[in-house]
Each structure stands twice: as structure tokens, then as C-alpha cells.
Design a protein around this motif. Structure first.
Motif, PDB file in Angstrom:
ATOM      1  N   MET A   1      -6.738  -5.109  97.647  1.00 46.89           N
ATOM      2  CA  MET A   1      -7.243  -6.469  97.719  1.00 46.89           C
ATOM      3  C   MET A   1      -7.901  -6.683  99.066  1.00 46.89           C
ATOM      4  N   THR A   2      -9.184  -6.971  99.029  1.00 47.62           N
ATOM      5  CA  THR A   2      -9.944  -7.134 100.264  1.00 47.62           C
ATOM      6  C   THR A   2     -10.584  -8.516 100.297  1.00 47.62           C
ATOM      7  N   PRO A   3     -10.268  -9.318 101.305  1.00 51.00           N
ATOM      8  CA  PRO A   3     -10.928 -10.622 101.422  1.00 51.00           C
ATOM      9  C   PRO A   3     -12.394 -10.442 101.792  1.00 51.00           C
ATOM     10  N   GLU A   4     -13.244 -11.245 101.200  1.00 52.76           N
ATOM     11  CA  GLU A   4     -14.646 -11.250 101.592  1.00 52.76           C
ATOM     12  C   GLU A   4     -14.797 -12.120 102.839  1.00 52.76           C
ATOM     13  N   PRO A   5     -15.797 -11.845 103.667  1.00 56.68           N
ATOM     14  CA  PRO A   5     -15.999 -12.666 104.868  1.00 56.68           C
ATOM     15  C   PRO A   5     -16.135 -14.145 104.523  1.00 56.68           C
ATOM     16  N   GLY A   6     -15.339 -14.981 105.188  1.00 59.74           N
ATOM     17  CA  GLY A   6     -15.424 -16.424 104.987  1.00 59.74           C
ATOM     18  C   GLY A   6     -14.777 -16.935 103.717  1.00 59.74           C
ATOM     19  N   GLU A   7     -14.051 -16.076 102.994  1.00 55.13           N
ATOM     20  CA  GLU A   7     -13.489 -16.481 101.698  1.00 55.13           C
ATOM     21  C   GLU A   7     -12.284 -17.406 101.871  1.00 55.13           C
ATOM     22  N   TRP A   8     -12.145 -18.343 100.940  1.00 51.88           N
ATOM     23  CA  TRP A   8     -11.034 -19.292 100.925  1.00 51.88           C
ATOM     24  C   TRP A   8      -9.833 -18.646 100.238  1.00 51.88           C
ATOM     25  N   LEU A   9      -8.649 -18.785 100.818  1.00 53.89           N
ATOM     26  CA  LEU A   9      -7.470 -18.096 100.299  1.00 53.89           C
ATOM     27  C   LEU A   9      -7.139 -18.477  98.863  1.00 53.89           C
ATOM     28  N   GLN A  10      -7.242 -19.745  98.531  1.00 59.40           N
ATOM     29  CA  GLN A  10      -6.846 -20.175  97.188  1.00 59.40           C
ATOM     30  C   GLN A  10      -7.668 -19.491  96.090  1.00 59.40           C
ATOM     31  N   THR A  11      -8.977 -19.504  96.221  1.00 62.20           N
ATOM     32  CA  THR A  11      -9.799 -18.884  95.188  1.00 62.20           C
ATOM     33  C   THR A  11      -9.770 -17.355  95.297  1.00 62.20           C
ATOM     34  N   ALA A  12      -9.460 -16.839  96.487  1.00 62.00           N
ATOM     35  CA  ALA A  12      -9.292 -15.386  96.621  1.00 62.00           C
ATOM     36  C   ALA A  12      -8.106 -14.925  95.781  1.00 62.00           C
ATOM     37  N   ILE A  13      -7.027 -15.699  95.783  1.00 62.37           N
ATOM     38  CA  ILE A  13      -5.860 -15.375  94.954  1.00 62.37           C
ATOM     39  C   ILE A  13      -6.261 -15.306  93.488  1.00 62.37           C
ATOM     40  N   SER A  14      -7.039 -16.278  93.046  1.00 67.08           N
ATOM     41  CA  SER A  14      -7.497 -16.277  91.653  1.00 67.08           C
ATOM     42  C   SER A  14      -8.413 -15.091  91.369  1.00 67.08           C
ATOM     43  N   ARG A  15      -9.272 -14.757  92.335  1.00 70.01           N
ATOM     44  CA  ARG A  15     -10.201 -13.624  92.145  1.00 70.01           C
ATOM     45  C   ARG A  15      -9.441 -12.312  92.060  1.00 70.01           C
ATOM     46  N   TRP A  16      -8.460 -12.109  92.948  1.00 75.47           N
ATOM     47  CA  TRP A  16      -7.667 -10.884  92.902  1.00 75.47           C
ATOM     48  C   TRP A  16      -6.893 -10.796  91.592  1.00 75.47           C
ATOM     49  N   ALA A  17      -6.327 -11.905  91.160  1.00 72.26           N
ATOM     50  CA  ALA A  17      -5.561 -11.905  89.909  1.00 72.26           C
ATOM     51  C   ALA A  17      -6.448 -11.519  88.736  1.00 72.26           C
ATOM     52  N   PHE A  18      -7.654 -12.090  88.688  1.00 73.72           N
ATOM     53  CA  PHE A  18      -8.539 -11.863  87.538  1.00 73.72           C
ATOM     54  C   PHE A  18      -9.253 -10.519  87.616  1.00 73.72           C
ATOM     55  N   ASP A  19      -9.844 -10.216  88.774  1.00 73.08           N
ATOM     56  CA  ASP A  19     -10.678  -9.012  88.894  1.00 73.08           C
ATOM     57  C   ASP A  19      -9.868  -7.729  89.067  1.00 73.08           C
ATOM     58  N   VAL A  20      -8.794  -7.810  89.852  1.00 73.06           N
ATOM     59  CA  VAL A  20      -8.055  -6.597  90.191  1.00 73.06           C
ATOM     60  C   VAL A  20      -6.924  -6.320  89.208  1.00 73.06           C
ATOM     61  N   TYR A  21      -6.151  -7.365  88.901  1.00 69.44           N
ATOM     62  CA  TYR A  21      -4.953  -7.145  88.090  1.00 69.44           C
ATOM     63  C   TYR A  21      -5.041  -7.679  86.662  1.00 69.44           C
ATOM     64  N   LYS A  22      -6.139  -8.407  86.344  1.00 70.87           N
ATOM     65  CA  LYS A  22      -6.342  -8.929  84.991  1.00 70.87           C
ATOM     66  C   LYS A  22      -5.147  -9.757  84.527  1.00 70.87           C
ATOM     67  N   CYS A  23      -4.707 -10.653  85.408  1.00 78.18           N
ATOM     68  CA  CYS A  23      -3.531 -11.457  85.074  1.00 78.18           C
ATOM     69  C   CYS A  23      -3.729 -12.893  85.554  1.00 78.18           C
ATOM     70  N   SER A  24      -2.734 -13.724  85.316  1.00 79.18           N
ATOM     71  CA  SER A  24      -2.792 -15.121  85.731  1.00 79.18           C
ATOM     72  C   SER A  24      -2.370 -15.264  87.193  1.00 79.18           C
ATOM     73  N   ARG A  25      -2.612 -16.429  87.756  1.00 81.64           N
ATOM     74  CA  ARG A  25      -2.161 -16.710  89.122  1.00 81.64           C
ATOM     75  C   ARG A  25      -0.637 -16.643  89.202  1.00 81.64           C
ATOM     76  N   ARG A  26       0.028 -17.152  88.176  1.00 84.24           N
ATOM     77  CA  ARG A  26       1.495 -17.148  88.178  1.00 84.24           C
ATOM     78  C   ARG A  26       2.032 -15.732  88.277  1.00 84.24           C
ATOM     79  N   ASP A  27       1.501 -14.830  87.467  1.00 84.05           N
ATOM     80  CA  ASP A  27       1.977 -13.448  87.495  1.00 84.05           C
ATOM     81  C   ASP A  27       1.655 -12.775  88.828  1.00 84.05           C
ATOM     82  N   PHE A  28       0.474 -13.071  89.358  1.00 80.01           N
ATOM     83  CA  PHE A  28       0.085 -12.475  90.630  1.00 80.01           C
ATOM     84  C   PHE A  28       0.995 -12.958  91.751  1.00 80.01           C
ATOM     85  N   LEU A  29       1.248 -14.261  91.821  1.00 80.86           N
ATOM     86  CA  LEU A  29       2.098 -14.817  92.871  1.00 80.86           C
ATOM     87  C   LEU A  29       3.513 -14.263  92.791  1.00 80.86           C
ATOM     88  N   GLU A  30       4.004 -14.090  91.580  1.00 86.82           N
ATOM     89  CA  GLU A  30       5.345 -13.530  91.422  1.00 86.82           C
ATOM     90  C   GLU A  30       5.377 -12.071  91.871  1.00 86.82           C
TER      91      GLU A  30
END
Length: 291
Positions: A1-30
Motif C-alpha cells: 500500500m503506497t500513498p500517492e503524493p498529497g492523498e487524503w487518508l480517508q479515501t486512501a483507505i477506500s482505494r487500498w480496500a478496493f484496488d489492492v484487497y478487493k474488499c470493503s472498508r470494514r474488512d480492511f480496517l479489521e
């Protein structure tokens, strides 16, 4: 998981969940050990991070502690962190109310803003600076930031909590008649701005003002907020003269006036009013210096 320059943490969490792990925010946070956090803290991850929370995210993702803080407002606005801590301590509901221009601290906007061109260039990467209350123009692609989806016509309700629904941050998450809108954000309509004009120049100077640590300079923001509320009472000709726009452009602004706290819903109008207010402030300061 790599943050893009200037990226906002909240939507980065959603991007990592969707793009990297193909899961929901809930599953990613857990998965990264944050499933038991208080809902208020999860909804405020893009505003402020407790050191313990930052340590947890850093240990699970490998993202350095300092870089995580740079994806929030914590390091940029001490008042934001102080007030956030008070809400956490008192168990209050996180302040989602739309802030007035004169309010302090700089909490995130209730209504999401974005540059369609930026999202076309970097799909799914929502920039933290778009959360800035005084940013209304993308300085890279001179245009007013978008606030409404071109598909459903509504303000996108960005997932911030422990939602079980998967969301592609390239698209609008709104539900319309039981189905997700999913309109690409880069198709949103936002007016262009002349980068050689007063509107663009005023935005550059206002953002520089917000980043200044000089208390006297920061105080100019409160004066500017006051002037924005008063400049809209001028007639179309006077406002056009201040901004360098044609009178017909000013006349066609809808709405022509903004109620307190509603400026972010109508960024095109706010762009004109903020530029006019800044010109008035600059002229006033110049006259005082001559006196």
C-alpha cells in the motif's frame, strides 16, 4: 500500500480496500487492527490521528508515521487536533456540520470537492488539499472544483465509517433508487478559470495566507471572511469591476448571494466573491500603508 503524493487518508483507505484487497472498508480496517476503534475516531481519520492509531496503521501497512500524519490535518492545523480531542474525550458526535467561513478550526468540509482533471490523471486519488475550506480552484488545472456528481446531480456522500459496501473511489458512491450511481468523478462539470485573471491570482494568495504561521497574517482570513459576506451586497457592475469579469457573467451567477455556511455548495459564486473580497482587502491595506 503506497500513498500517492498529497492523498487524503480517508479515501486512501477506500482505494487500498478496493484496488489492492478487493474488499470493503470494514474488512480492511479489521485486517489492519482498527476494527475496534470508536466510530467517531474512524469517521475522523482524515482529520486527526492519535499517536496510538498512527502506530497501528504504520505497523500494518509499512507507511511511515510522519507520512500518515501528512495525509491528515493534524500537522497542519493544531486547533483541529485540539478540538477533535475534546470531542473524543466528551464522547460527542463528530462535528459534521457545515462550517461557516469565520469558524475555527478548519474541520473537513461536509461536502466533497474534487478536480475532474486530477482524478482523470490519478484515478481514485482524492487530494487532501481539496478538504481545505479556502480552496475553491484547482491550481494545476485552472477550474472551479466540482461538488456535484454529473450522474445523480447530488453531492457525493463519501464513505468514512466502517461500511460493509465495496466502493470504487473513481465513482460516485450515492445510492439512487436502490442502486449505486457509479458515475465516474472525472466526468463532473466544473467551470474553467483564466489562470492570468484575478480569480486565479486571488486563490493563489489566499492559500498562501492560510499556510502562514504569522498570527497577524492569519487574522486577515477573518477579515476576508467578513468581506465575503459584505461584498455580495454590491451591484453586478461593482463586482465585475473588482474581479475583471464581464457584468453578464456576474449577473448569471446562481445563486448570486450565499447564506452563511452554504458557500461550499456553490463554489462558482464563492470563487467570484472570494476574489472580489481579496481585491478589496488588498486595496484597503494599500491605502492604510499610504496613510
Amino acid at each position: 500500500m503506497t500513498p500517492e503524493p498529497g492523498e487524503w487518508l480517508q479515501t486512501a483507505i477506500s482505494r487500498w480496500a478496493f484496488d489492492v484487497y478487493k474488499c470493503s472498508r470494514r474488512d480492511f480496517l479489521e485486517t489492519i487492527g482498527m476494527g475496534a476503534l470508536h466510530p467517531i475516531e474512524i469517521q475522523g481519520l482524515g482529520v486527526a490521528l492519535r499517536p496510538e492509531t498512527a502506530d497501528t496503521i504504520s505497523a500494518a501497512t509499512g507507511i511511515p508515521f510522519a507520512r500518515l500524519y501528512a495525509m491528515t490535518q493534524s500537522m497542519r492545523d493544531h486547533a483541529t487536533w485540539s478540538t477533535f480531542a475534546e470531542h473524543m474525550r466528551d464522547g460527542d458526535t463528530f462535528p459534521y456540520r457545515e462550517r461557516d467561513l469565520g469558524n475555527d478550526p478548519l474541520f473537513r468540509e461536509v461536502i466533497h470537492k474534487w478536480c475532474p482533471d486530477c482524478l482523470k490523471e490519478r484515478p481514485g486519488v482524492h487530494e487532501m488539499i481539496w478538504r481545505h475550506p479556502w480552496l475553491h480552484i484547482c491550481l494545476k488545472h485552472p477550474r472551479v472544483l466540482a461538488t456535484r456528481c454529473s450522474g445523480c446531480g447530488e453531492h457525493p456522500r463519501i464513505p468514512l465509517g466502517r461500511t460493509a459496501q465495496e466502493w470504487d473511489p473513481n465513482t460516485c458512491p450515492n445510492m439512487v433508487l436502490g442502486a449505486r450511481c457509479a458515475e465516474p468523478f472525472h466526468q463532473a462539470v466544473s467551470p474553467p478559470v483564466d489562470e492570468r485573471g484575478i480569480l486565479y491570482a486571488a486563490q493563489v494568495r489566499i492559500i498562501a495566507l492560510t499556510r502562514c504561521h504569522d498570527p497577524q497574517q492569519r487574522e486577515r482570513l477573518y477579515d476576508l471572511a467578513y468581506r465575503i459576506r459584505t461584498v455580495q451586497e454590491k451591484d453586478d457592475e461593482a463586482l465585475a469591476d473588482l474581479t475583471g469579469l464581464d457584468t453578464s457573467v456576474v449577473r448569471d451567477l446562481h445563486p448570486r448571494r450565499l447564506d452563511a455556511g452554504h458557500y461550499v455548495e456553490h463554489l462558482e459564486t464563492f470563487t467570484v466573491l472570494a476574489a472580489a473580497a481579496f481585491v478589496m482587502q488588498t486595496k484597503s491595506e494599500a491605502l492604510r500603508s499610504l496613510g
